[in-house]
Scaffold this active site. Sequence first.
Site, PDB file in Angstrom:
ATOM      1  N   TYR A   1       0.835  -1.203   0.000  1.00  0.00           N
ATOM      2  CA  TYR A   1       0.000   0.000   0.000  1.00  0.00           C
ATOM      3  C   TYR A   1       0.878   1.265   0.000  1.00  0.00           C
ATOM      4  O   TYR A   1       0.719   2.137  -0.856  1.00  0.00           O
ATOM      5  CB  TYR A   1      -0.905  -0.008   1.227  1.00  0.00           C
ATOM      6  CG  TYR A   1      -1.864   1.163   1.310  1.00  0.00           C
ATOM      7  CD1 TYR A   1      -2.927   1.284   0.425  1.00  0.00           C
ATOM      8  CD2 TYR A   1      -1.698   2.154   2.280  1.00  0.00           C
ATOM      9  CE1 TYR A   1      -3.815   2.357   0.513  1.00  0.00           C
ATOM     10  CE2 TYR A   1      -2.581   3.219   2.370  1.00  0.00           C
ATOM     11  CZ  TYR A   1      -3.635   3.311   1.487  1.00  0.00           C
ATOM     12  OH  TYR A   1      -4.515   4.378   1.569  1.00  0.00           O
TER      13      TYR A   1
ATOM     14  N   ASP B   1      -0.242  -1.829  22.923  1.00  0.00           N
ATOM     15  CA  ASP B   1      -0.625  -1.260  24.231  1.00  0.00           C
ATOM     16  C   ASP B   1      -1.599  -0.093  24.093  1.00  0.00           C
ATOM     17  O   ASP B   1      -2.041   0.467  25.098  1.00  0.00           O
ATOM     18  CB  ASP B   1       0.626  -0.866  25.039  1.00  0.00           C
ATOM     19  CG  ASP B   1       1.405   0.280  24.385  1.00  0.00           C
ATOM     20  OD1 ASP B   1       0.925   0.845  23.372  1.00  0.00           O
ATOM     21  OD2 ASP B   1       2.497   0.605  24.886  1.00  0.00           O
TER      22      ASP B   1
ATOM     23  N   LYS C   1       1.266   3.876  -3.213  1.00  0.00           N
ATOM     24  CA  LYS C   1       0.864   5.288  -3.161  1.00  0.00           C
ATOM     25  C   LYS C   1       2.050   6.197  -3.450  1.00  0.00           C
ATOM     26  O   LYS C   1       1.912   7.233  -4.108  1.00  0.00           O
ATOM     27  CB  LYS C   1       0.266   5.613  -1.787  1.00  0.00           C
ATOM     28  CG  LYS C   1      -1.110   5.005  -1.564  1.00  0.00           C
ATOM     29  CD  LYS C   1      -2.169   5.655  -2.432  1.00  0.00           C
ATOM     30  CE  LYS C   1      -3.545   5.087  -2.138  1.00  0.00           C
ATOM     31  NZ  LYS C   1      -4.611   5.668  -2.963  1.00  0.00           N
TER      32      LYS C   1
ATOM     33  N   THR D   1      -0.851   6.692  18.196  1.00  0.00           N
ATOM     34  CA  THR D   1      -1.817   7.769  17.940  1.00  0.00           C
ATOM     35  C   THR D   1      -2.229   7.821  16.463  1.00  0.00           C
ATOM     36  O   THR D   1      -1.483   7.400  15.576  1.00  0.00           O
ATOM     37  CB  THR D   1      -1.238   9.147  18.317  1.00  0.00           C
ATOM     38  OG1 THR D   1      -0.144   9.453  17.429  1.00  0.00           O
ATOM     39  CG2 THR D   1      -0.776   9.183  19.762  1.00  0.00           C
TER      40      THR D   1
ATOM     41  N   VAL E   1      -9.942   1.076  12.593  1.00  0.00           N
ATOM     42  CA  VAL E   1     -10.143   1.147  14.033  1.00  0.00           C
ATOM     43  C   VAL E   1     -11.492   1.770  14.407  1.00  0.00           C
ATOM     44  O   VAL E   1     -12.166   1.284  15.326  1.00  0.00           O
ATOM     45  CB  VAL E   1      -8.953   1.863  14.721  1.00  0.00           C
ATOM     46  CG1 VAL E   1      -8.885   3.353  14.370  1.00  0.00           C
ATOM     47  CG2 VAL E   1      -8.999   1.661  16.202  1.00  0.00           C
TER      48      VAL E   1
HETATM   49  P1  NAD Z   1     -12.746   2.172  -0.085  1.00  0.00           P
HETATM   50  O1  NAD Z   1     -12.120   0.821  -0.087  1.00  0.00           O
HETATM   51  O2  NAD Z   1     -14.067   2.337   0.564  1.00  0.00           O
HETATM   52  O3  NAD Z   1     -12.855   2.742  -1.562  1.00  0.00           O
HETATM   53  C1  NAD Z   1     -11.968   2.414  -2.594  1.00  0.00           C
HETATM   54  C2  NAD Z   1     -12.790   2.177  -3.845  1.00  0.00           C
HETATM   55  O4  NAD Z   1     -11.893   1.876  -4.945  1.00  0.00           O
HETATM   56  C3  NAD Z   1     -13.740   0.992  -3.718  1.00  0.00           C
HETATM   57  O5  NAD Z   1     -15.032   1.346  -4.142  1.00  0.00           O
HETATM   58  C4  NAD Z   1     -13.137  -0.061  -4.639  1.00  0.00           C
HETATM   59  O6  NAD Z   1     -14.083  -0.964  -5.144  1.00  0.00           O
HETATM   60  C5  NAD Z   1     -12.485   0.810  -5.692  1.00  0.00           C
HETATM   61  N1  NAD Z   1     -11.409   0.133  -6.438  1.00  0.00           N
HETATM   62  C6  NAD Z   1     -10.348  -0.527  -5.918  1.00  0.00           C
HETATM   63  N2  NAD Z   1      -9.587  -1.020  -6.910  1.00  0.00           N
HETATM   64  C7  NAD Z   1     -10.184  -0.655  -8.080  1.00  0.00           C
HETATM   65  C8  NAD Z   1      -9.869  -0.879  -9.450  1.00  0.00           C
HETATM   66  N3  NAD Z   1      -8.786  -1.579  -9.838  1.00  0.00           N
HETATM   67  N4  NAD Z   1     -10.709  -0.358 -10.396  1.00  0.00           N
HETATM   68  C9  NAD Z   1     -11.808   0.342 -10.028  1.00  0.00           C
HETATM   69  N5  NAD Z   1     -12.141   0.577  -8.746  1.00  0.00           N
HETATM   70  C10 NAD Z   1     -11.338   0.085  -7.773  1.00  0.00           C
HETATM   71  O7  NAD Z   1     -11.671   3.154   0.596  1.00  0.00           O
HETATM   72  P2  NAD Z   1     -11.791   4.697   0.994  1.00  0.00           P
HETATM   73  O8  NAD Z   1     -11.557   4.804   2.442  1.00  0.00           O
HETATM   74  O9  NAD Z   1     -13.002   5.297   0.384  1.00  0.00           O
HETATM   75  O10 NAD Z   1     -10.492   5.273   0.270  1.00  0.00           O
HETATM   76  C11 NAD Z   1     -10.575   5.943  -0.984  1.00  0.00           C
HETATM   77  C12 NAD Z   1      -9.196   6.414  -1.389  1.00  0.00           C
HETATM   78  O11 NAD Z   1      -8.675   7.304  -0.407  1.00  0.00           O
HETATM   79  C13 NAD Z   1      -8.185   5.284  -1.530  1.00  0.00           C
HETATM   80  O12 NAD Z   1      -7.369   5.523  -2.651  1.00  0.00           O
HETATM   81  C14 NAD Z   1      -7.380   5.363  -0.263  1.00  0.00           C
HETATM   82  O13 NAD Z   1      -6.069   4.878  -0.439  1.00  0.00           O
HETATM   83  C15 NAD Z   1      -7.403   6.854   0.042  1.00  0.00           C
HETATM   84  N6  NAD Z   1      -7.230   7.100   1.483  1.00  0.00           N
HETATM   85  C16 NAD Z   1      -8.265   6.887   2.353  1.00  0.00           C
HETATM   86  C17 NAD Z   1      -8.077   7.111   3.701  1.00  0.00           C
HETATM   87  C18 NAD Z   1      -9.186   6.938   4.705  1.00  0.00           C
HETATM   88  O14 NAD Z   1      -8.942   7.175   5.905  1.00  0.00           O
HETATM   89  N7  NAD Z   1     -10.384   6.590   4.345  1.00  0.00           N
HETATM   90  C19 NAD Z   1      -6.823   7.537   4.176  1.00  0.00           C
HETATM   91  C20 NAD Z   1      -5.798   7.712   3.264  1.00  0.00           C
HETATM   92  C21 NAD Z   1      -6.019   7.507   1.909  1.00  0.00           C
HETATM   93  N1  UDP Z   2      -6.296  -0.711  15.720  1.00  0.00           N
HETATM   94  C1  UDP Z   2      -6.678  -1.197  16.964  1.00  0.00           C
HETATM   95  N2  UDP Z   2      -7.774  -2.011  17.026  1.00  0.00           N
HETATM   96  C2  UDP Z   2      -8.509  -2.342  15.932  1.00  0.00           C
HETATM   97  C3  UDP Z   2      -8.126  -1.830  14.670  1.00  0.00           C
HETATM   98  C4  UDP Z   2      -7.003  -1.023  14.603  1.00  0.00           C
HETATM   99  O1  UDP Z   2      -6.044  -0.908  17.983  1.00  0.00           O
HETATM  100  O2  UDP Z   2      -9.493  -3.076  16.095  1.00  0.00           O
HETATM  101  C5  UDP Z   2      -5.136   0.208  15.643  1.00  0.00           C
HETATM  102  C6  UDP Z   2      -4.115  -0.124  14.569  1.00  0.00           C
HETATM  103  O3  UDP Z   2      -3.152  -1.038  15.062  1.00  0.00           O
HETATM  104  C7  UDP Z   2      -3.526   1.248  14.304  1.00  0.00           C
HETATM  105  C8  UDP Z   2      -4.705   2.201  14.521  1.00  0.00           C
HETATM  106  O4  UDP Z   2      -5.646   1.472  15.303  1.00  0.00           O
HETATM  107  O5  UDP Z   2      -2.528   1.539  15.244  1.00  0.00           O
HETATM  108  C9  UDP Z   2      -5.363   2.669  13.236  1.00  0.00           C
HETATM  109  O6  UDP Z   2      -5.656   1.531  12.460  1.00  0.00           O
HETATM  110  P1  UDP Z   2      -6.461   1.603  11.083  1.00  0.00           P
HETATM  111  O7  UDP Z   2      -6.462   0.216  10.516  1.00  0.00           O
HETATM  112  O8  UDP Z   2      -7.774   2.254  11.296  1.00  0.00           O
HETATM  113  O9  UDP Z   2      -5.648   2.608  10.168  1.00  0.00           O
HETATM  114  P2  UDP Z   2      -4.096   2.876   9.851  1.00  0.00           P
HETATM  115  O10 UDP Z   2      -3.885   4.275  10.291  1.00  0.00           O
HETATM  116  O11 UDP Z   2      -3.234   1.924  10.599  1.00  0.00           O
HETATM  117  O12 UDP Z   2      -4.014   2.695   8.380  1.00  0.00           O
END
Ligand code: NAD
Ligand code: UDP
Length: 311
Positions: free
Chosen positions: A145, A206, A149, A210, A187
Site C-alpha cells: 500500500y 498497548d 501510493k 496515535t 479502528v
Molecule cells: P474504499 O475501499 O471504501 O474505496 C476504494 C474504492 O476503490 C472501492 O469502491 C473499490 O471498489 C475501488 N477500487 C479498488 N480497486 C479498483 C480498481 N482496480 N478499479 C476500479 N475501482 C477500484 O476506501 P476509501 O476509504 O473510500 O479510500 C478511498 C481512497 O482514499 C483510496 O485511494 C485510499 O487509499 C485513500 N485514502 C483513504 C483514507 C481513509 O482514511 N479513508 C486515508 C488515506 C487515503
Molecule cells: N487498531 C486497533 N484495534 C482495531 C483496529 C485497529 O487498535 O481493532 C489500531 C491499529 O493497530 C492502528 C490504529 O488502530 O494503530 C489505526 O488503524 P487503522 O487500521 O484504522 O488505520 P491505519 O492508520 O493503521 O491505516
Amino acid sequence: MRVVVAGGAGFLGSHLCDALLERGDRVVCVDNFLTGSPANVGHLADNDDFELIDADVCGELRIDGPVDAVMNLASPASPKDYYALPLETLDVGSTGTRRLLELARSLDATFFMASTSEVYGDPVEHPQTEEYWGHVNPIGERSMYDEAKRFSEALTFTYHRTFDLPIRVVRIFNTYGPRMQPDDGRVVSNFITQALRGEPLTIYGDGSQTRSFCYVDDEIRGFLALLDSDETGPINIGNPGEFTMLELADLVNELTSNTAGLVHRGLPSDDPQQRQPDITRARNLLGWSPHVDLRTGLERTIPYIASVLRD
Ligand code: NAD
Ligand code: UDP
C-alpha cells in the site's frame, strides 16, 4: 464540470460523488466494487447527472464526451483489505494510476490523486509536513500500500513535469464517517461495531499509538478546495486532533454506553506509532481547516453503523 471519480463507489468516493452533484457538477463514477459497493451510490441511480461504470481502472477505459477532471480514489484503503488484496493494491497504484493519468491527458482534464499519510510510514518527524520524505519499510507488510501510493505520487508528478498535465495531490489522514463498512477492519469501524454488540474493544498493542481522525465531510470539503485551486500539492488534508487508541476506545465506549471494556491483541508489524498532519499549507493555500471534532463525528457515525448492523 464533468468529473470522473475512480473508486467512486467506496466510502470516500461516494461522498465525493454526492458533493460534486450537490454543487451542480456531473459525475462519471468508475468502480469494480473490489472493496466498495453499488449500494454506496444506490441513492444516485435516478440522478441524470450521475453515471456508474463497472470497470477495473487497470484495464482499457474509454469515457465519451468532455471531462474536466479525473479524480483517482481507486485502491483498497483499509489495512485488512490491502493485506487480503496485495497484488490488486500494487496493480491499482501503478497500472491503474497510469491508465487514469493517460485518460486525463487524452481528455485535457486535471488529474487528482488521492494519496495518503501512509507515504510518511512510521514517521520520525512529528507532526508531518509535506516536506517530510517519510520513514517507510519498502519490503514490509504494509509496503504494497505505502509504496503503491508513493509510486502513484511519483507517476503523477512525472506526468506533470513531462506533459504539463495539471495535477492535484492530496495526502489523506485517517478519515471516518457514515458508509464505512462495519467489518472493514479500520479502528473506528471496528470499535463502533464491537461496542454496539456489547463486546470488548480490540486494542492492538498497548494502545499508546496515535492517529488524527478527520470527519468525512471535512475531508471532502478539502478535496474540493484543492481541486478548485491552482495548487499541485501534495497537501495534507486531515484533522490535527491527535488521540491514542486507548483514548479513542474510551470515547467510543462512553458514547455507546458499552461496559465490556477492552481486550489487547498483537500489534501489526510496521504499525505507525504516531500520526498527525501539519495543515499549515491547507490553511494558507486553500483556506481549509476541519470543523468537526472527534466526539461530534463519532456521534454522527455510530447511528449509521448501528443501522447497517440492524439490517
Ligand atoms: P474504499 O475501499 O471504501 O474505496 C476504494 C474504492 O476503490 C472501492 O469502491 C473499490 O471498489 C475501488 N477500487 C479498488 N480497486 C479498483 C480498481 N482496480 N478499479 C476500479 N475501482 C477500484 O476506501 P476509501 O476509504 O473510500 O479510500 C478511498 C481512497 O482514499 C483510496 O485511494 C485510499 O487509499 C485513500 N485514502 C483513504 C483514507 C481513509 O482514511 N479513508 C486515508 C488515506 C487515503
Ligand atoms: N487498531 C486497533 N484495534 C482495531 C483496529 C485497529 O487498535 O481493532 C489500531 C491499529 O493497530 C492502528 C490504529 O488502530 O494503530 C489505526 O488503524 P487503522 O487500521 O484504522 O488505520 P491505519 O492508520 O493503521 O491505516
